[in-house]
Scaffold this motif. Structure first.
Motif, PDB file in Angstrom:
ATOM      1  N   ILE A   1       3.866  28.963 -41.654  1.00 40.11           N
ATOM      2  CA  ILE A   1       4.168  27.576 -41.997  1.00 40.11           C
ATOM      3  C   ILE A   1       5.589  27.513 -42.546  1.00 40.11           C
ATOM      4  O   ILE A   1       5.998  28.382 -43.313  1.00 40.11           O
ATOM      5  CB  ILE A   1       3.199  27.029 -43.065  1.00 40.11           C
ATOM      6  N   GLN A   2       6.339  26.487 -42.151  1.00 40.48           N
ATOM      7  CA  GLN A   2       7.661  26.258 -42.714  1.00 40.48           C
ATOM      8  C   GLN A   2       7.547  25.293 -43.889  1.00 40.48           C
ATOM      9  O   GLN A   2       6.942  24.234 -43.765  1.00 40.48           O
ATOM     10  CB  GLN A   2       8.602  25.654 -41.670  1.00 40.48           C
ATOM     11  N   VAL A   3       8.137  25.671 -45.011  1.00 41.90           N
ATOM     12  CA  VAL A   3       8.164  24.810 -46.199  1.00 41.90           C
ATOM     13  C   VAL A   3       9.619  24.417 -46.439  1.00 41.90           C
ATOM     14  O   VAL A   3      10.458  25.286 -46.700  1.00 41.90           O
ATOM     15  CB  VAL A   3       7.593  25.534 -47.426  1.00 41.90           C
ATOM     16  N   LEU A   4       9.926  23.132 -46.321  1.00 43.40           N
ATOM     17  CA  LEU A   4      11.291  22.656 -46.472  1.00 43.40           C
ATOM     18  C   LEU A   4      11.461  21.988 -47.830  1.00 43.40           C
ATOM     19  O   LEU A   4      10.714  21.072 -48.176  1.00 43.40           O
ATOM     20  CB  LEU A   4      11.654  21.658 -45.381  1.00 43.40           C
TER      21      LEU A   4
ATOM     22  N   PRO B   1      -8.464  18.119 -46.078  1.00 39.31           N
ATOM     23  CA  PRO B   1      -9.812  17.878 -45.577  1.00 39.31           C
ATOM     24  C   PRO B   1     -10.100  18.711 -44.340  1.00 39.31           C
ATOM     25  O   PRO B   1      -9.201  19.008 -43.549  1.00 39.31           O
ATOM     26  CB  PRO B   1      -9.804  16.376 -45.254  1.00 39.31           C
ATOM     27  N   ALA B   2     -11.353  19.095 -44.183  1.00 36.94           N
ATOM     28  CA  ALA B   2     -11.744  19.979 -43.084  1.00 36.94           C
ATOM     29  C   ALA B   2     -11.406  19.392 -41.727  1.00 36.94           C
ATOM     30  O   ALA B   2     -11.103  20.126 -40.779  1.00 36.94           O
ATOM     31  CB  ALA B   2     -13.243  20.273 -43.182  1.00 36.94           C
ATOM     32  N   GLU B   3     -11.439  18.048 -41.625  1.00 38.50           N
ATOM     33  CA  GLU B   3     -11.183  17.434 -40.325  1.00 38.50           C
ATOM     34  C   GLU B   3      -9.712  17.362 -39.966  1.00 38.50           C
ATOM     35  O   GLU B   3      -9.338  17.072 -38.833  1.00 38.50           O
ATOM     36  CB  GLU B   3     -11.771  16.017 -40.278  1.00 38.50           C
ATOM     37  N   ALA B   4      -8.820  17.627 -40.939  1.00 42.12           N
ATOM     38  CA  ALA B   4      -7.384  17.564 -40.681  1.00 42.12           C
ATOM     39  C   ALA B   4      -6.916  18.844 -39.994  1.00 42.12           C
ATOM     40  O   ALA B   4      -7.406  19.928 -40.269  1.00 42.12           O
ATOM     41  CB  ALA B   4      -6.622  17.373 -41.987  1.00 42.12           C
ATOM     42  N   GLN B   5      -5.967  18.699 -39.069  1.00 42.61           N
ATOM     43  CA  GLN B   5      -5.369  19.865 -38.435  1.00 42.61           C
ATOM     44  C   GLN B   5      -4.569  20.651 -39.468  1.00 42.61           C
ATOM     45  O   GLN B   5      -3.997  20.092 -40.395  1.00 42.61           O
ATOM     46  CB  GLN B   5      -4.442  19.415 -37.302  1.00 42.61           C
ATOM     47  N   MET B   6      -4.516  21.968 -39.316  1.00 40.95           N
ATOM     48  CA  MET B   6      -3.770  22.783 -40.258  1.00 40.95           C
ATOM     49  C   MET B   6      -2.282  22.473 -40.164  1.00 40.95           C
ATOM     50  O   MET B   6      -1.778  22.076 -39.128  1.00 40.95           O
ATOM     51  CB  MET B   6      -4.029  24.257 -39.986  1.00 40.95           C
ATOM     52  N   ALA B   7      -1.586  22.698 -41.259  1.00 39.76           N
ATOM     53  CA  ALA B   7      -0.167  22.363 -41.326  1.00 39.76           C
ATOM     54  C   ALA B   7       0.682  23.394 -40.597  1.00 39.76           C
ATOM     55  O   ALA B   7       0.372  24.582 -40.567  1.00 39.76           O
ATOM     56  CB  ALA B   7       0.263  22.284 -42.782  1.00 39.76           C
ATOM     57  N   SER B   8       1.794  22.925 -40.003  1.00 40.82           N
ATOM     58  CA  SER B   8       2.809  23.824 -39.466  1.00 40.82           C
ATOM     59  C   SER B   8       4.113  23.692 -40.252  1.00 40.82           C
ATOM     60  O   SER B   8       4.884  24.637 -40.320  1.00 40.82           O
ATOM     61  CB  SER B   8       3.063  23.546 -37.983  1.00 40.82           C
TER      62      SER B   8
ATOM     63  N   ARG C   1       5.657  14.847 -46.743  1.00 39.07           N
ATOM     64  CA  ARG C   1       5.287  14.880 -45.328  1.00 39.07           C
ATOM     65  C   ARG C   1       4.675  16.223 -44.976  1.00 39.07           C
ATOM     66  O   ARG C   1       5.144  17.264 -45.431  1.00 39.07           O
ATOM     67  CB  ARG C   1       6.507  14.635 -44.429  1.00 39.07           C
ATOM     68  N   ILE C   2       3.612  16.185 -44.174  1.00 41.65           N
ATOM     69  CA  ILE C   2       3.025  17.399 -43.602  1.00 41.65           C
ATOM     70  C   ILE C   2       2.946  17.207 -42.093  1.00 41.65           C
ATOM     71  O   ILE C   2       2.404  16.210 -41.610  1.00 41.65           O
ATOM     72  CB  ILE C   2       1.620  17.687 -44.163  1.00 41.65           C
ATOM     73  N   GLU C   3       3.506  18.156 -41.355  1.00 38.29           N
ATOM     74  CA  GLU C   3       3.400  18.138 -39.895  1.00 38.29           C
ATOM     75  C   GLU C   3       2.329  19.145 -39.498  1.00 38.29           C
ATOM     76  O   GLU C   3       2.383  20.314 -39.899  1.00 38.29           O
ATOM     77  CB  GLU C   3       4.736  18.496 -39.253  1.00 38.29           C
ATOM     78  N   HIS C   4       1.357  18.695 -38.722  1.00 35.32           N
ATOM     79  CA  HIS C   4       0.231  19.542 -38.352  1.00 35.32           C
ATOM     80  C   HIS C   4       0.488  20.261 -37.038  1.00 35.32           C
ATOM     81  O   HIS C   4       1.424  19.931 -36.304  1.00 35.32           O
ATOM     82  CB  HIS C   4      -1.049  18.705 -38.272  1.00 35.32           C
ATOM     83  N   LYS C   5      -0.340  21.251 -36.750  1.00 37.83           N
ATOM     84  CA  LYS C   5      -0.124  22.093 -35.581  1.00 37.83           C
ATOM     85  C   LYS C   5      -0.128  21.305 -34.280  1.00 37.83           C
ATOM     86  O   LYS C   5       0.538  21.675 -33.320  1.00 37.83           O
ATOM     87  CB  LYS C   5      -1.194  23.196 -35.521  1.00 37.83           C
TER      88      LYS C   5
ATOM     89  N   THR D   1       0.762  15.895 -35.167  1.00 38.19           N
ATOM     90  CA  THR D   1       0.511  14.694 -35.964  1.00 38.19           C
ATOM     91  C   THR D   1       1.098  14.870 -37.362  1.00 38.19           C
ATOM     92  O   THR D   1       1.330  15.990 -37.822  1.00 38.19           O
ATOM     93  CB  THR D   1      -0.993  14.393 -36.073  1.00 38.19           C
ATOM     94  N   LEU D   2       1.345  13.744 -38.041  1.00 37.52           N
ATOM     95  CA  LEU D   2       1.975  13.754 -39.355  1.00 37.52           C
ATOM     96  C   LEU D   2       1.058  13.163 -40.408  1.00 37.52           C
ATOM     97  O   LEU D   2       0.299  12.237 -40.143  1.00 37.52           O
ATOM     98  CB  LEU D   2       3.266  12.931 -39.345  1.00 37.52           C
ATOM     99  N   THR D   3       1.155  13.705 -41.612  1.00 38.87           N
ATOM    100  CA  THR D   3       0.617  13.072 -42.807  1.00 38.87           C
ATOM    101  C   THR D   3       1.818  12.748 -43.681  1.00 38.87           C
ATOM    102  O   THR D   3       2.541  13.657 -44.097  1.00 38.87           O
ATOM    103  CB  THR D   3      -0.348  14.008 -43.555  1.00 38.87           C
TER     104      THR D   3
END
Length: 284
Positions: free
Chosen positions: A203-206, A238-245, A262-266, A269-271
């Motif tokens: 995962i990239q953390v900016l 949450p379990a239903e959310a895609q893991m973060a990239s 902001r979280i970008e998922h694998k 999609t964005l949160t």
């Protein structure tokens, strides 16, 4: 959500900076985002809300430039005018131009035209500590931000905190306390990306600092707090959310701490938070 099909995003033709995007770079974007979304950013500014995303990336022959190639995709966006938000389309990529013989701890990617400044490159380079590269991006004002990348990848889990604070964060602080003045003299801001491993993938953390307070933003306590926040957030998704990239954080001087915005998922999609520090997110 509005759609633009077959939008040209980049190409191999000579650009206004006198450079070309290599075809292999265009192809790498296609491979990286095969079967998923590529989020858009406004003027390459990660602090601004994403106006949409791009799917179905592909490289095709340039219809107007024989022998050249174009990167095209299907654009999906919110709002009345993508032109108002974006001003145009472009991609960015990173390339190391001076690498040390020893294993470096950081890569400093300079924007145009500063990666052509041999004196600045020499001042930033330090074998075994810093390699220097270019951040190729075609923004209206590309010379404002450099990207510093931490080479060390660490496993983010409950036992990591002391290791990060004692072994990694001090190196980050040393870089900004000894090297950042060289960027400041050129009126270049900086963002820092740290790679972490969680559940066996990277995962990239900016980290985006408060302007003018970079040494404070990248201090040992501040960066350690940021990584602890990332760990906490990853373990409570949450379990239903895609893991973060990718996870994006911004330093708040009033709170004297980072917050996730902001979280970008694998799957692309964005949160996103409505603003830095607002934890009421919406995934799209």
């Amino acid at each position: 959500m509005k759609t633009i099909k077959n939008q040209v995003l980049a190409g191999t033709r000579l650009d206004s900076q006198g450079e070309r995007n290599p075809k292999e770079v265009l192809e790498s974007f296609c491979a990286m985002y095969a079967g998923k979304r590529m989020s858009m950013n406004q003027q390459h500014d990660l602090t601004l809300k994403s106006p949409g995303y791009i799917e179905n990336l592909r490289v095709i022959p340039d219809k107007e430039g024989p022998g050249d190639w174009s990167l095209v995709g299907d654009v999906f966006y919110d709002g009345d005018s993508l032109q108002a938000a974006m001003g145009g389309f472009s991609i960015s990529f990173l390339e190391v131009i001076r690498r040390g013989e020893s294993q470096d701890l950081f890569h400093v990617y300079l924007p145009y035209p500063h990666y052509k400044d041999s004196v600045l490159v020499d001042e930033l380079f330090e074998d075994g500590f810093v390699s220097v590269g270019r951040w190729a991006k075609k923004a209206a004002d590309p010379a404002t931000v450099a990207l510093i990348g931490g080479v060390i990848v660490f496993i983010i889990k409950p036992v990591w905190e002391d290791l990060y604070k004692t072994q990694i964060a001090p190196h980050i602080y040393r870089f900004f306390s000894t090297k950042f003045d060289k960027l400041r003299e050129k009126k270049i801001d900086a963002q820092f990306v740290q790679h972490v491993q969680y559940n066996n993938y990277e995962i990239q953390v900016l980290l985006i600092p408060a302007l003018g307070s970079e040494e404070k933003s990248f201090g040992i306590d501040a960066t350690s707090q940021a990584m602890a926040l990332v760990h906490q957030r990853l373990t409570t998704l949450p379990a239903e959310a895609q893991m973060a990239s990718k996870v994006y954080l911004q330093f708040d001087e009033n709170a004297n701490a980072y917050s996730i915005y902001r979280i970008e998922h694998k799957d692309g999609t964005l949160t996103e938070s409505a603003q830095p520090g607002n934890q009421q997110d919406a995934t799209r």
